[in-house]
Design a protein around this motif. Structure first.
Motif, PDB file in Angstrom:
ATOM      1  N   UNK A   1       0.840  -1.191   0.000  1.00  0.00           N
ATOM      2  CA  UNK A   1       0.000   0.000   0.000  1.00  0.00           C
ATOM      3  C   UNK A   1       0.882   1.251   0.000  1.00  0.00           C
ATOM      4  N   UNK A   2       1.827   1.300   0.930  1.00  0.00           N
ATOM      5  CA  UNK A   2       2.742   2.442   1.036  1.00  0.00           C
ATOM      6  C   UNK A   2       4.168   1.917   1.158  1.00  0.00           C
ATOM      7  N   UNK A   3       5.054   2.440   0.325  1.00  0.00           N
ATOM      8  CA  UNK A   3       6.483   2.178   0.458  1.00  0.00           C
ATOM      9  C   UNK A   3       7.175   3.481   0.834  1.00  0.00           C
ATOM     10  N   UNK A   4       8.110   3.385   1.746  1.00  0.00           N
ATOM     11  CA  UNK A   4       8.858   4.560   2.221  1.00  0.00           C
ATOM     12  C   UNK A   4      10.308   4.402   1.785  1.00  0.00           C
ATOM     13  N   UNK A   5      10.865   5.438   1.179  1.00  0.00           N
ATOM     14  CA  UNK A   5      12.247   5.368   0.716  1.00  0.00           C
ATOM     15  C   UNK A   5      13.083   6.435   1.408  1.00  0.00           C
ATOM     16  N   UNK A   6      14.364   6.142   1.516  1.00  0.00           N
ATOM     17  CA  UNK A   6      15.304   7.093   2.113  1.00  0.00           C
ATOM     18  C   UNK A   6      16.703   6.718   1.652  1.00  0.00           C
ATOM     19  N   UNK A   7      17.613   7.641   1.786  1.00  0.00           N
ATOM     20  CA  UNK A   7      19.005   7.395   1.411  1.00  0.00           C
ATOM     21  C   UNK A   7      19.908   8.086   2.410  1.00  0.00           C
ATOM     22  N   UNK A   8      21.092   7.538   2.602  1.00  0.00           N
ATOM     23  CA  UNK A   8      22.051   8.139   3.513  1.00  0.00           C
ATOM     24  C   UNK A   8      23.461   7.853   3.035  1.00  0.00           C
ATOM     25  N   UNK A   9      24.336   8.804   3.269  1.00  0.00           N
ATOM     26  CA  UNK A   9      25.741   8.631   2.930  1.00  0.00           C
ATOM     27  C   UNK A   9      26.454   8.009   4.129  1.00  0.00           C
ATOM     28  N   UNK A  10      27.244   6.965   3.850  1.00  0.00           N
ATOM     29  CA  UNK A  10      27.965   6.308   4.937  1.00  0.00           C
ATOM     30  C   UNK A  10      29.094   7.202   5.435  1.00  0.00           C
TER      31      UNK A  10
ATOM     32  N   UNK B   1      12.885 -17.459  -2.160  1.00  0.00           N
ATOM     33  CA  UNK B   1      13.301 -17.011  -0.822  1.00  0.00           C
ATOM     34  C   UNK B   1      12.897 -15.563  -0.565  1.00  0.00           C
ATOM     35  N   UNK B   2      12.676 -14.810  -1.664  1.00  0.00           N
ATOM     36  CA  UNK B   2      12.377 -13.384  -1.529  1.00  0.00           C
ATOM     37  C   UNK B   2      11.281 -13.012  -2.528  1.00  0.00           C
ATOM     38  N   UNK B   3      10.036 -13.379  -2.251  1.00  0.00           N
ATOM     39  CA  UNK B   3       8.942 -13.142  -3.204  1.00  0.00           C
ATOM     40  C   UNK B   3       8.469 -11.698  -3.285  1.00  0.00           C
ATOM     41  N   UNK B   4       9.000 -10.832  -2.428  1.00  0.00           N
ATOM     42  CA  UNK B   4       8.578  -9.429  -2.427  1.00  0.00           C
ATOM     43  C   UNK B   4       8.756  -8.821  -3.819  1.00  0.00           C
ATOM     44  N   UNK B   5       7.686  -8.188  -4.321  1.00  0.00           N
ATOM     45  CA  UNK B   5       7.711  -7.590  -5.653  1.00  0.00           C
ATOM     46  C   UNK B   5       6.505  -6.663  -5.796  1.00  0.00           C
ATOM     47  N   UNK B   6       6.481  -5.879  -6.850  1.00  0.00           N
ATOM     48  CA  UNK B   6       5.339  -5.031  -7.169  1.00  0.00           C
ATOM     49  C   UNK B   6       5.487  -3.606  -6.667  1.00  0.00           C
ATOM     50  N   UNK B   7       5.000  -2.657  -7.483  1.00  0.00           N
ATOM     51  CA  UNK B   7       5.023  -1.247  -7.094  1.00  0.00           C
ATOM     52  C   UNK B   7       3.957  -0.972  -6.044  1.00  0.00           C
ATOM     53  N   UNK B   8       4.186   0.056  -5.275  1.00  0.00           N
ATOM     54  CA  UNK B   8       3.226   0.423  -4.230  1.00  0.00           C
ATOM     55  C   UNK B   8       2.137   1.326  -4.798  1.00  0.00           C
ATOM     56  N   UNK B   9       1.078   1.504  -4.016  1.00  0.00           N
ATOM     57  CA  UNK B   9       0.031   2.452  -4.406  1.00  0.00           C
ATOM     58  C   UNK B   9       0.432   3.885  -4.094  1.00  0.00           C
ATOM     59  N   UNK B  10       1.284   4.043  -3.072  1.00  0.00           N
ATOM     60  CA  UNK B  10       1.795   5.363  -2.714  1.00  0.00           C
ATOM     61  C   UNK B  10       3.279   5.240  -2.375  1.00  0.00           C
ATOM     62  N   UNK B  11       4.006   6.313  -2.669  1.00  0.00           N
ATOM     63  CA  UNK B  11       5.425   6.373  -2.321  1.00  0.00           C
ATOM     64  C   UNK B  11       5.619   7.563  -1.391  1.00  0.00           C
ATOM     65  N   UNK B  12       6.362   7.335  -0.317  1.00  0.00           N
ATOM     66  CA  UNK B  12       6.514   8.344   0.734  1.00  0.00           C
ATOM     67  C   UNK B  12       7.996   8.578   0.961  1.00  0.00           C
ATOM     68  N   UNK B  13       8.389   9.832   1.117  1.00  0.00           N
ATOM     69  CA  UNK B  13       9.808  10.135   1.341  1.00  0.00           C
ATOM     70  C   UNK B  13       9.951  11.545   1.878  1.00  0.00           C
ATOM     71  N   UNK B  14      11.191  11.888   2.234  1.00  0.00           N
ATOM     72  CA  UNK B  14      11.443  13.285   2.583  1.00  0.00           C
ATOM     73  C   UNK B  14      11.586  14.094   1.295  1.00  0.00           C
TER      74      UNK B  14
END
Length: 449
Positions: free
Chosen positions: A23-32, A113-126
């Motif tokens: 339903x909702x996927x949240x994305x973020x990124x960070x520099x190590x 082992x990792x069936x997760x797939x498919x685009x979300x209905x909403x994308x959330x981020x900063x």
């Protein structure tokens, strides 16, 4: 709604729920800060004494000069808490890293082992620049995914992604010092994917008490799966969906994306011929285009007109090329007037026809003097064009139906100059031979005459 107690807090907030996985996927990124990518490959470790975990600005300034920063891109399924991520190497966060994350997360990995797939209905981020770069926004628009930013400075709004980053840094990145130094970022991502498979399948989430992967798999339904293009190149084309200009022709058609491609607006769209259009491809439906009028901002979807091998529309009318056939003109008031009104009548209306027969009869034939000189021997074309002696002999042999004799060939050679002969001479010979009985030595006889 927020309660009075929540509203009274300095940072009032509420818990937001998801209805189902994807339903909702949240994305973020960070520099190590603790690790960096060596110029010749491999992961380097910084002196942690120079880093202050509580002081982001100082740490950012410390690594600002690095040309090859190690960047972690993460995606979290809000409902199940499932974590996916990718590493990238660049000067800073960018849309290419976000696109790589979305493609690898959403594609069908064909891995039980990792069936997760498919685009979300909403994308959330900063509101990071990479998250809302034009390419990412174009991809979300093409897939019909609202991309929702949370308020600036409201880090807890993206808490799921922040927590995922902390888990990866604490549980996976500490393994860098024990694992074989990866030779490339792709090799690092292979190690990372293996760890994600293990972590999501074994570690329970505190909110629902299940492992993240089992919760996602148990509650996902067919209607929740929104699959993306399988080919990586096709997916990245979504980021470069462009808007080009076109002009409406008659019958609701226009050409775009190559002059040989003809498109048609839907029935009921009565835009005037000549209307300026903005068109945008639909990557998931290559035979359709989004069409917008820049003056009124009206939007419709156009369909590609399929052509046959001859370049005609497949669904065009069939029949004779005469009246009522393929090239029939749709009747208009002007054409109907032409059909029912004689030209004489039109001329009489304006006084042009009256007296015209008398004028024609009064014109006497004019006798043009003939030019004195060599009479024209033939009505064939009289302009001079030299042809090769070989071609001349071949033409005469074809006309006679037999090879030229030595005498005939020699007579042609005598007329040639620098290996060529005047084509008019050959035409005259053929004309005279056609009037006489060829017989033996006919060519030589004609040329000597």
């Amino acid at each position: 709604d927020l309660s009075q107690t929540q509203l009274a807090q300095d940072d009032a907030r509420r818990i937001v729920t998801s209805d189902h996985p994807n339903h909702v996927h949240i994305i973020d990124a960070t520099v190590s800060w603790r690790f960096y990518w060596r110029p010749k490959g491999g992961i380097g470790t910084r002196d942690v004494k120079l880093l202050d975990p509580q002081n982001k600005p100082d740490n950012a300034a410390l690594i600002a000069g690095d040309k090859a920063k190690l960047i972690l891109y993460t995606l979290v399924d809000h409902c199940s808490g499932l974590i996916f991520g990718r590493y990238g190497v660049s000067r800073g966060e960018n849309s290419a890293g976000i696109m790589d994350l979305l493609y690898e997360a959403w594609r069908d990995k064909q891995d039980p082992r990792f069936p997760f797939r498919g685009a979300s209905k909403k994308l959330y981020s900063d509101k990071g620049a990479a998250n809302f770069e034009k390419g990412v926004e174009s991809t979300c628009a093409e897939l019909g995914i609202p991309h929702v930013p949370h308020a600036t400075g409201n880090a807890p709004a993206g808490g799921s992604a922040e927590k995922a980053i902390n888990l990866i840094q604490d549980k996976f990145e500490y393994l860098f010092r024990f694992m074989k130094d990866p030779e490339s970022v792709d090799e690092l991502n292979k190690f990372f994917y293996g760890w994600l498979v293990w972590f999501n399948a074994t570690k329970k989430h505190s909110r629902h008490g299940h492992t993240r992967m089992s919760h996602w798999a148990n509650f996902i339904r067919e209607e929740h799966l929104r699959l993306i293009p399988e080919n990586r190149k096709d997916f990245f084309q979504l980021a470069y969906a462009y808007t080009t200009r076109a002009q409406l022709r008659s019958n609701r058609t226009f050409r775009a994306l190559g002059g040989d491609r003809l498109w048609m607006l839907p029935d009921g769209c009565n835009w005037a011929t000549g209307t300026k259009l903005l068109v945008q491809p639909m990557a998931l439906e290559p035979e359709k285009l989004k069409v917008k009028r820049p003056d009124t901002l009206e939007e419709v979807v156009a369909t590609l007109i399929k052509m046959n091998v001859h370049g005609f529309p497949v669904e065009a009318a069939h029949g004779s090329h005469g009246k009522g056939g393929i090239n029939a003109i749709t009747p208009t008031p002007a054409s109907e007037l032409r059909e029912t009104t004689s030209i004489k009548g039109l001329l009489e209306t304006y006084g042009h026809y009256e007296g015209l027969p008398d004028l024609v009869a009064a014109i006497d034939p004019i006798a043009f003097p003939r030019r004195e000189g060599t009479p024209i021997l033939s009505d064939v074309e009289t302009y001079s064009r030299p042809i090769s002696l070989f071609e001349a002999k071949l033409r005469l042999a074809d006309f006679l139906g037999q090879p030229l004799s030595e005498e005939e060939a020699a007579s042609l050679d005598a007329e040639a100059e620098n290996g060529t002969i005047d084509e008019r001479l050959v035409n005259v010979v053929i004309e005279r031979l056609s009037a006489d009985e060829p017989g033996g030595g006919a060519v030589a006889r004609v040329l000597s005459a």
